[in-house]
Motif scaffolding. Structure first.
Motif, mmCIF file in Angstrom:
data_model
loop_
_atom_site.group_PDB
_atom_site.id
_atom_site.type_symbol
_atom_site.label_atom_id
_atom_site.label_comp_id
_atom_site.label_asym_id
_atom_site.label_seq_id
_atom_site.Cartn_x
_atom_site.Cartn_y
_atom_site.Cartn_z
ATOM 1 N N UNK A 59 0.839 -1.204 0.000
ATOM 2 C CA UNK A 59 0.000 0.000 0.000
ATOM 3 C C UNK A 59 0.873 1.252 0.000
ATOM 4 N N UNK A 60 1.927 1.264 0.814
ATOM 5 C CA UNK A 60 2.847 2.402 0.857
ATOM 6 C C UNK A 60 3.476 2.627 -0.507
ATOM 7 N N UNK A 61 3.911 1.540 -1.124
ATOM 8 C CA UNK A 61 4.566 1.624 -2.426
ATOM 9 C C UNK A 61 3.610 2.189 -3.473
ATOM 10 N N UNK A 62 2.380 1.686 -3.498
ATOM 11 C CA UNK A 62 1.400 2.132 -4.483
ATOM 12 C C UNK A 62 1.069 3.607 -4.290
ATOM 13 N N UNK A 63 0.814 4.004 -3.054
ATOM 14 C CA UNK A 63 0.462 5.409 -2.783
ATOM 15 C C UNK A 63 1.598 6.351 -3.153
ATOM 16 N N UNK A 189 11.669 12.807 11.146
ATOM 17 C CA UNK A 189 12.884 12.051 11.445
ATOM 18 C C UNK A 189 13.293 12.135 12.906
ATOM 19 N N UNK A 190 12.985 13.271 13.570
ATOM 20 C CA UNK A 190 13.523 13.487 14.913
ATOM 21 C C UNK A 190 12.475 13.565 16.023
ATOM 22 N N UNK A 191 11.206 13.697 15.670
ATOM 23 C CA UNK A 191 10.169 13.726 16.699
ATOM 24 C C UNK A 191 9.928 12.317 17.231
ATOM 25 N N UNK A 192 9.948 12.117 18.544
ATOM 26 C CA UNK A 192 9.861 10.778 19.130
ATOM 27 C C UNK A 192 8.736 9.897 18.591
ATOM 28 N N UNK A 193 7.528 10.422 18.488
ATOM 29 C CA UNK A 193 6.398 9.612 18.031
ATOM 30 C C UNK A 193 6.368 9.515 16.503
ATOM 31 N N UNK A 194 6.554 10.636 15.839
ATOM 32 C CA UNK A 194 6.448 10.673 14.374
ATOM 33 C C UNK A 194 7.544 9.874 13.677
ATOM 34 N N UNK A 197 6.847 6.420 12.131
ATOM 35 C CA UNK A 197 6.067 6.259 10.903
ATOM 36 C C UNK A 197 6.978 5.777 9.788
ATOM 37 N N UNK A 198 6.512 4.834 8.991
ATOM 38 C CA UNK A 198 7.340 4.256 7.935
ATOM 39 C C UNK A 198 7.675 5.287 6.865
ATOM 40 N N UNK A 204 4.680 10.280 1.298
ATOM 41 C CA UNK A 204 3.339 10.652 0.846
ATOM 42 C C UNK A 204 2.855 11.912 1.553
ATOM 43 N N UNK A 205 2.982 11.956 2.868
ATOM 44 C CA UNK A 205 2.497 13.098 3.645
ATOM 45 C C UNK A 205 3.270 14.374 3.340
ATOM 46 N N UNK A 206 4.595 14.260 3.291
ATOM 47 C CA UNK A 206 5.420 15.435 3.005
ATOM 48 C C UNK A 206 5.098 15.992 1.621
#
Length: 226
Positions: A59-63, A189-194, A197-198, A204-206
């Motif tokens: 799904x990640x690849x397709x999106x 890349x540096x936020x503990x929770x974020x 995310x793969x 996609x989000x960026x």
């Protein structure tokens, strides 16, 4: 074919960087060459290869690929208007395979309707250049010392810098888009929770956020209003 020789030469140089990057990330020479032969998209291949080697989901690849290569939908629709509506489906599918930014630019500027034989002649040299460049880069990475291969891998980043820096210096919108993308990438890349995310979803989000903001903030004026 003569019209696309410069494109083929440029593709050969760029795809060598992809071939090196693919081997560094864990693909085989055969796999990297097959990807180039069947895809013919630089940004899509770099992103897709990174996701595949990172074990990302389908799904990640397709999106990711849909977003990165969405512009080809518009290019295909545009070129379809120049075919005269008389080409069979299999010919249209082959032509769609060969659409890239540079090939589209040459084809759309040609006079009259697009002929299937002419367009495929335009496509063949870039396909050969892109595939052979990948093969050359992959073979070089396979035989050269590891330290040298890692150093040559920087060519990929140099290529992207060479693409967006001149554009960013000319247009404020491009510079803002690049800075937003960098800031968001650092945030993920540096936020503990974020940072959990793969990479596929991060791309996609960026892409969506940076592109949407700049489309809203810096709309293109119509030619009649410019």
């Amino acid at each position: 074919m003569k019209a696309s020789i410069p494109i083929a030469l440029g593709y050969f140089a760029v795809s060598m960087a992809y071939g090196m990057a693919a081997i560094i990330q864990g693909l085989t020479v055969t796999e990297s060459v097959i990807i180039s032969l069947t895809n013919l998209t630089s940004a899509g291949q770099f992103a897709g290869t990174t996701l595949i080697c990172a074990g990302a989901s389908l799904i990640e690849l397709i999106m990711t690929e849909l977003i990165i290569n969405a512009r080809y939908f518009l290019m295909s629709i545009s070129l379809a208007q120049k075919t005269g509506g008389k080409l069979p489906l299999w010919q249209r599918m082959l032509m769609a395979y060969g659409i890239t930014d540079e090939i589209y630019a040459v084809a759309i500027s040609s006079k009259g309707n697009l002929r299937f034989s002419w367009f495929m002649g335009l496509v063949i040299p870039p396909v050969v250049g892109w595939t052979m460049g990948t093969l050359g880069g992959a073979l070089a990475s396979s035989f050269l010392p590891a330290d040298l291969v890692n150093a040559l891998g920087l060519a990929m980043y140099g290529m992207f810098i060479a693409i967006f820096v001149p554009a960013a210096r000319k247009e404020k919108s491009v510079a803002v888009c690049v800075l937003i993308a960098i800031a968001l990438s650092c945030l993920f890349a540096f936020t503990p929770v974020l940072k959990n995310l793969s990479s596929g979803y991060v791309i996609v989000l960026v892409t969506i956020v940076a592109a949407a903001f700049c489309a809203w903030k810096f709309p293109r004026e119509d030619e009649d209003d410019a």
